[in-house]
Write a protein that holds these residues in place. Structure first.
Motif, PDB file in Angstrom:
ATOM      1  N   UNK A 178       3.345  11.138   8.281  1.00 39.23           N
ATOM      2  CA  UNK A 178       2.642  11.494   9.473  1.00 39.23           C
ATOM      3  C   UNK A 178       1.260  10.845   9.484  1.00 39.23           C
ATOM      4  N   UNK A 179       0.461  10.625   8.188  1.00 42.28           N
ATOM      5  CA  UNK A 179      -0.655   9.981   7.760  1.00 42.28           C
ATOM      6  C   UNK A 179      -0.504   8.635   8.187  1.00 42.28           C
ATOM      7  N   UNK A 180       0.539   7.668   7.507  1.00 47.77           N
ATOM      8  CA  UNK A 180       0.769   6.683   7.950  1.00 47.77           C
ATOM      9  C   UNK A 180       0.851   6.183   9.386  1.00 47.77           C
ATOM     10  N   UNK A 181       1.580   6.849  10.090  1.00 45.67           N
ATOM     11  CA  UNK A 181       2.042   6.629  11.281  1.00 45.67           C
ATOM     12  C   UNK A 181       0.564   6.924  12.261  1.00 45.67           C
ATOM     13  N   UNK A 182      -0.015   7.837  11.994  1.00 49.20           N
ATOM     14  CA  UNK A 182      -1.475   8.083  12.587  1.00 49.20           C
ATOM     15  C   UNK A 182      -2.322   7.045  12.357  1.00 49.20           C
ATOM     16  N   UNK A 183      -2.390   6.696  10.927  1.00 44.47           N
ATOM     17  CA  UNK A 183      -3.344   5.534  10.819  1.00 44.47           C
ATOM     18  C   UNK A 183      -2.849   4.186  11.522  1.00 44.47           C
ATOM     19  N   UNK A 184      -1.681   4.007  11.500  1.00 47.52           N
ATOM     20  CA  UNK A 184      -1.015   2.798  12.263  1.00 47.52           C
ATOM     21  C   UNK A 184      -1.510   2.637  13.691  1.00 47.52           C
ATOM     22  N   UNK A 185      -1.260   3.994  14.193  1.00 51.38           N
ATOM     23  CA  UNK A 185      -1.634   4.140  15.939  1.00 51.38           C
ATOM     24  C   UNK A 185      -3.136   3.740  15.861  1.00 51.38           C
ATOM     25  N   UNK A 186      -3.877   4.363  15.282  1.00 49.41           N
ATOM     26  CA  UNK A 186      -5.351   4.379  15.149  1.00 49.41           C
ATOM     27  C   UNK A 186      -5.764   2.542  15.004  1.00 49.41           C
ATOM     28  N   UNK A 212       0.826  -1.338   0.010  1.00 48.31           N
ATOM     29  CA  UNK A 212      -0.069   0.108   0.091  1.00 48.31           C
ATOM     30  C   UNK A 212       0.809   1.378   0.013  1.00 48.31           C
ATOM     31  N   UNK A 213       2.136   1.442   0.810  1.00 44.91           N
ATOM     32  CA  UNK A 213       2.826   2.411   0.492  1.00 44.91           C
ATOM     33  C   UNK A 213       3.635   2.594  -0.556  1.00 44.91           C
ATOM     34  N   UNK A 214       4.217   1.551  -1.202  1.00 45.05           N
ATOM     35  CA  UNK A 214       4.605   1.655  -2.603  1.00 45.05           C
ATOM     36  C   UNK A 214       3.379   2.172  -3.497  1.00 45.05           C
ATOM     37  N   UNK A 215       2.186   1.629  -3.252  1.00 44.02           N
ATOM     38  CA  UNK A 215       1.289   2.569  -4.293  1.00 44.02           C
ATOM     39  C   UNK A 215       0.697   3.755  -3.920  1.00 44.02           C
ATOM     40  N   UNK A 216       1.389   4.305  -3.012  1.00 42.63           N
ATOM     41  CA  UNK A 216       1.138   5.677  -2.387  1.00 42.63           C
ATOM     42  C   UNK A 216      -0.247   5.809  -1.753  1.00 42.63           C
ATOM     43  N   UNK A 217      -0.570   5.117  -0.934  1.00 45.06           N
ATOM     44  CA  UNK A 217      -1.514   5.271  -0.116  1.00 45.06           C
ATOM     45  C   UNK A 217      -1.441   4.817   1.231  1.00 45.06           C
ATOM     46  N   UNK A 218      -0.777   5.945   1.800  1.00 45.28           N
ATOM     47  CA  UNK A 218      -0.227   6.154   3.183  1.00 45.28           C
ATOM     48  C   UNK A 218      -1.148   5.785   4.165  1.00 45.28           C
ATOM     49  N   UNK A 219      -2.506   6.044   4.124  1.00 43.93           N
ATOM     50  CA  UNK A 219      -3.357   5.823   5.051  1.00 43.93           C
ATOM     51  C   UNK A 219      -3.753   4.102   5.245  1.00 43.93           C
ATOM     52  N   UNK A 220      -4.065   3.694   4.045  1.00 44.54           N
ATOM     53  CA  UNK A 220      -4.315   2.064   4.072  1.00 44.54           C
ATOM     54  C   UNK A 220      -2.882   1.550   4.458  1.00 44.54           C
ATOM     55  N   UNK A 221      -1.806   1.762   3.964  1.00 47.50           N
ATOM     56  CA  UNK A 221      -0.360   1.287   4.526  1.00 47.50           C
ATOM     57  C   UNK A 221      -0.556   1.229   6.047  1.00 47.50           C
ATOM     58  N   UNK A 222      -0.516   2.554   6.699  1.00 48.25           N
ATOM     59  CA  UNK A 222      -0.674   2.687   8.282  1.00 48.25           C
ATOM     60  C   UNK A 222      -1.707   1.529   8.758  1.00 48.25           C
ATOM     61  N   UNK A 223      -2.811   1.565   8.291  1.00 45.67           N
ATOM     62  CA  UNK A 223      -3.900   0.610   8.895  1.00 45.67           C
ATOM     63  C   UNK A 223      -3.362  -0.824   8.913  1.00 45.67           C
ATOM     64  N   UNK A 224      -2.841  -1.291   7.884  1.00 51.04           N
ATOM     65  CA  UNK A 224      -2.442  -2.596   7.653  1.00 51.04           C
ATOM     66  C   UNK A 224      -1.022  -2.760   8.484  1.00 51.04           C
ATOM     67  N   UNK A 225      -0.152  -1.750   8.546  1.00 47.12           N
ATOM     68  CA  UNK A 225       0.879  -1.970   9.381  1.00 47.12           C
ATOM     69  C   UNK A 225       0.510  -1.912  11.082  1.00 47.12           C
ATOM     70  N   UNK A 226      -0.461  -1.054  11.335  1.00 46.40           N
ATOM     71  CA  UNK A 226      -0.817  -1.200  12.702  1.00 46.40           C
ATOM     72  C   UNK A 226      -1.818  -2.677  13.056  1.00 46.40           C
ATOM     73  N   UNK A 227      -2.424  -3.210  12.057  1.00 54.88           N
ATOM     74  CA  UNK A 227      -3.238  -4.316  12.369  1.00 54.88           C
ATOM     75  C   UNK A 227      -1.961  -5.538  12.536  1.00 54.88           C
ATOM     76  N   UNK A 228      -1.024  -5.229  11.414  1.00 49.64           N
ATOM     77  CA  UNK A 228       0.281  -6.258  11.461  1.00 49.64           C
ATOM     78  C   UNK A 228       0.741  -6.249  13.161  1.00 49.64           C
TER      79      UNK A 228
END
Length: 550
Positions: free
Chosen positions: A296-304, A252-268
């Motif tokens: 910042x969007x990715x990290x915030x999404x991962x935390x949430x 998701x990060x490679x495809x420039x979708x930082x929020x989705x990347x953060x969500x998946x990393x946070x679930x991981x």
């Protein structure tokens, strides 16, 4: 697919043309991909019985069904089937007179080397009854002995809930089997097979995401699909859940979708800790590239996402939620840690000396954490001072490897964490397969060490010798990654088009970098002179084209 970069194998090359926008492996035509028989000596040798390396004018991409993705997934399915068969001896039962029982007599789980944590997990008090719920229900370990302890679910929340759902599904299957509607079996074996089905699906998702991440070098993903580590450890524990979430997060990060990347990393991170380590390289590279908003969007999404899974359990069952952290805090150095290796071969008593059962090794915990933080600081400096900005996968591999090497625990299935990262960071087939074979082979001395010398098992020194060899190979991989970071002309991913000199302008910066790919540097530390002697001079933007070897 209709993109500006897709062409058939009969189209002429387009010298000097770069894609107008970032692309992924699904939008690349056959002419844009690098045949492994052109770049990998191992692939060349394997191809000899089938006619040798691919010809420059060969017609490829004509098979409508057997696409590279489907072939790689087929490889993964075959290896996963073999992995299940490898664990099959531990599913055998016998009639004990009071009903079927697992045939683990005479330490069969060790002598057959089929041991898995999944089967005995069902018998724990937090899974084996309909009226229990993980993190809420306590159970007694060593009941009726002086070592009796109150225990709760010891896994992170997402993994614990995964186990509970499979346990209830196994109970339902057993109930239907009792009615003659389904084939029956011991409930713990049913639980293993249901868990194995979903873990296999998770690994297939990992491989799918890896193929998409490899882009022009998509056949590199076949190394993960056929990995000996998957054969040995796919069903040893539940780590395939985290690899699926972590790898799809990178995609998701490679495809420039930082929020989705953060969500998946946070679930991981809610399944296993290690995907959260990806956030460190992401922040450092964002600092260098001036992409703080995306990071910042990715990290915030991962935390949430992590909080969304953990907070309800923390609020409702704080004691059970903290069991994972309590056990890891109180755990001594595991047999396969470097600290135990030092203690065994030197006679050293360890940082904390002899501790009573249940005591916390405070000094060991502090030293392990300090060493990991120092390693992370060194990796961050490397990322900021390297002549060309490192690739995301290179830094993620270094951070996870540093954690495993400095941690007081390296459970055997943890090596699965490194498989997709290693394929992305250092796609050298012979080297990766050598490491995977060495790491997988440690399972044999481990099992016979656990068997005990009284049962004709191996002495501890033999097992620890295998651990040292494995760790040395992982360190060698890290050294090679650092070497390629400092000398990007040696990086096979960056110079992936060296076999096509007419298309040098299509050379990639960071296929997994997402917003970082091709971005100019905004901040960079000075590179020491000693590191510049063999390193190509970066462009004024800080990235640009790296040297391509002839």
């Amino acid at each position: 697919m209709s993109t500006s970069t897709e062409r058939t194998s009969t189209d002429p090359p387009l010298p000097g043309r770069r894609p107008e926008s970032p692309v992924d492996s699904g939008s690349l035509g056959p002419a844009d991909r690098v045949p492994p028989t052109w770049t990998e000596p191992l692939a060349q040798r394997i191809s000899r019985p089938f006619g040798g390396r691919l010809g420059r004018h060969a017609q490829v991409g004509r098979q409508w069904f057997w696409t590279p993705l489907r072939v790689v997934l087929l490889f993964a399915v075959v290896v996963l089937a073999a992995a299940w068969l490898f664990k099959a001896p531990c599913q055998v039962t016998y009639d004990s007179g009071s009903g079927p029982q697992l045939d683990w007599r005479d330490h069969r789980q060790y002598t057959a080397m089929c041991y898995t944590d999944i089967i005995p997990r069902y018998g724990m008090g937090d899974l084996a009854s309909d009226d229990v719920f993980p993190y809420k229900t306590a159970w007694l370990e060593n009941r009726g002995t002086p070592q009796e302890k109150v225990r709760y679910m010891e896994y992170p929340v997402l993994t614990g809930l995964f186990q509970w759902i499979n346990a209830r599904a196994a109970d339902g299957w057993a109930a239907l089997a009792a009615l003659g509607l389904l084939p029956g079996g011991l409930t713990s074996v049913l639980y293993f097979n249901l868990s194995a089905f979903w873990l296999a699906a998770a690994w297939l998702v990992t491989v799918w995401a890896l193929v998409r991440l490899c882009r022009r070098r998509l056949w590199d993903a076949a190394i993960a699909a056929v990995s000996p580590l998957v054969f040995v450890h796919a069903f040893t524990n539940f780590d395939a859940l985290a690899t699926a979430l972590g790898t799809t997060g990178l995609l998701a990060w490679a495809r420039r979708r930082p929020v989705l990347a953060g969500v998946l990393i946070g679930l991981g991170g809610a399944a296993k800790l290690y995907p959260l380590f990806f956030l460190g390289p992401l922040l450092v590279l964002a600092w260098r590239a001036g992409k703080a908003a995306d990071a910042a969007r990715a990290v915030l999404a991962a935390a949430l996402a992590w909080l969304a899974v953990n907070l309800p359990i923390l609020v409702l069952f704080p004691t059970g939620w903290g069991e994972f952290f309590r056990l890891n805090n109180q755990r001594p150095a595991d047999p396969d840690s470097l600290y135990n290796v030092l203690m065994h071969f030197t006679g050293w008593a360890g940082f904390d000396g002899e501790l009573p059962p249940g005591a916390t090794p405070i000094v060991l915990n502090s030293v392990s954490l300090a060493l990991f933080l120092l390693a992370c600081a060194a990796i961050a400096w490397l990322a900021l001072a390297a002549p060309v900005r490192p690739r995301m996968a290179q830094l993620c591999f270094l951070v996870v490897a540093a954690f495993l090497l400095t941690n007081k625990v390296w459970s055997p299935q943890y090596s699965l964490w490194l498989v997709p990262l290693a394929v992305l960071a250092i796609p050298r087939w012979r080297l990766l397969l050598t490491w995977m074979l060495v790491d997988a082979a440690v399972w044999a001395p481990r099992m016979y060490y656990y068997l005990g010398t009284a049962n004709k098992g191996l002495p501890e020194g033999w097992f620890l010798g295998a651990v040292v060899v494995r760790d040395a190979v992982v360190v060698a991989l890290c050294v090679l990654v650092v070497r390629e970071v400092l000398n990007p002309s040696l990086d096979k991913v960056r110079t992936t088009l060296a076999v096509r000199p007419e298309r040098v302008e299509d050379a990639l910066d960071d296929p997994c970098g997402g917003p970082f790919d091709g971005a100019p540097d905004r901040f960079r530390l000075p590179t020491p002179r000693a590191l510049l002697r063999r390193t190509p001079t970066p462009s004024r933007a800080g990235q640009g084209r790296v040297g391509v070897r002839p």
